[in-house]
Design an enzyme around this catalytic site. Sequence first.
Site, mmCIF file in Angstrom:
data_model
loop_
_atom_site.group_PDB
_atom_site.id
_atom_site.type_symbol
_atom_site.label_atom_id
_atom_site.label_comp_id
_atom_site.label_asym_id
_atom_site.label_seq_id
_atom_site.Cartn_x
_atom_site.Cartn_y
_atom_site.Cartn_z
ATOM 1 C CB SER A 234 -0.918 -0.019 1.212
ATOM 2 O OG SER A 234 -0.499 0.927 2.170
ATOM 3 C CE LYS A 235 -2.321 6.775 -2.139
ATOM 4 N NZ LYS A 235 -2.910 7.514 -3.194
#
Length: 468
Positions: A234-235
Amino acid sequence: MTEGPRVRFAPSPTGYVHVGSAWTALFNWLFARGQGGTFVLRIEDTDEQRNREEWVEGICSGLTWLGLDWDEGPYRQSERRSLYDEALATLLAAGAVYWCDCTREAVEARSGPRPGYDGWCRDRGLEPGPGRALRLRVPRPGVTSFDDVIRGRITVANEALDDFVVAKSSGAPLFLLANVVDDMAMGITHVIRAEDHLTNTSKAVLLWTALGGGPLPVFAHLPLLVNERRQKLSKRRDDVALEWYRDQGYLPGALLNYLALLGWGPEDGREVLSLEELVGEFRLSAVGHSPAYFDVVKLTHLNGVYIRALPVGEFVDACRPWLASGPWPPEAFDQGAFDRMAPLVQERVSTLGEVPAWVDFLFLAQPVIDKASWDKAVVNNPHAGQVLDASLDRYGVCLWEAQELHRVTLELGERLGLKLARTQAPIRVAVTGRSVGPPLFESLEVLGRDRTAARLTAALIRLRAELS
Ligand code: GLU
């Protein structure tokens, strides 16, 4: 059109290229190149809020940096509206879609044990109008099946699928419609994409059939990419932007090699493969379905292997962008000095982004002294003062050449009863600022006698001040 398979990479512009997208692109590309097929680039930019030309350029430049060339495109969905309009007309004429005026709140208020749309407007015969969306009339009862190369045959009962929205009241197509219409129009034979889309695929198949699309493409949903805690990348948690890896000085070949080994690998377990070898050996059918661990440590190690394999001239060239923005005044950079250090640095770094810190002592007027290294190797080292003093003395008169500096340092250490490593430590920190760096005597040779002497003197003054 060539005879071989036709695949597409179909990113939605998001402002950066996710490494998972780069991985999807790579598997599509390897499959196309290995099978004599066609690799199409299609930008899925129907969402007008997310439609910026520079983001499309970012995708193209990311692929180009990786060396993944495309045969067709970039096609932009925002320029293909007429195709989607035609498809909607076909669906309307066949009664395969219907208008619906239910608000989200109304749908939620009515939903029973299974959330979702209940088919309220299916038989209401509504005309188009503001606030009305077009939904697909999912055939009921029935089942929808498709083959996935990686996951086998997948069958879903249509009861589990809502009559989903294919276009807004404005006629603007939603993702699935544009996606399927384009796959049909572009003659896509293999849809290789992220596993997030697996749940969409039954709907895509229903649309494909409703549009009379002929034989379905072969689907291949790649495994999930996870981090060290087995969480989906996930960013917020992980470094997921391809641009980040580029800026840190990962080499495209190393990154491609690493990505190719996620979910797949050659039978003999080799881990270093050229792009040509990957093209020759990649098999879509051999891709696994369990989550693949995106291990940055392993990637970084492989990157070091790639860096060391470069001819030194190429390494020097590859370093240029990082050297151009080093922490020294631009005019202080000395290419000749860097070239002399380059082979020694090349052996020791894992990314190009690390390079400036290995040579900054050459181009800064004063080395930036790392406090922890200084305390350990100098302040808390009872021999440091004597070592600095003696080296200042001996370096003033010896031949200025790495081997001789080595010999002299060994000798002065022996006189103080110290092993070479203990003798080098305070000298290294005094001269380079850090306790880790390229080989000391070569570093001194390149730095020169006067600057070395000035730094040893400065360190002695600082040490005395700190001890007094
Ligand atoms: N545009 C979709 C995405 O970026 C990909 C759709 C597909 O590959 O079918 O996730």
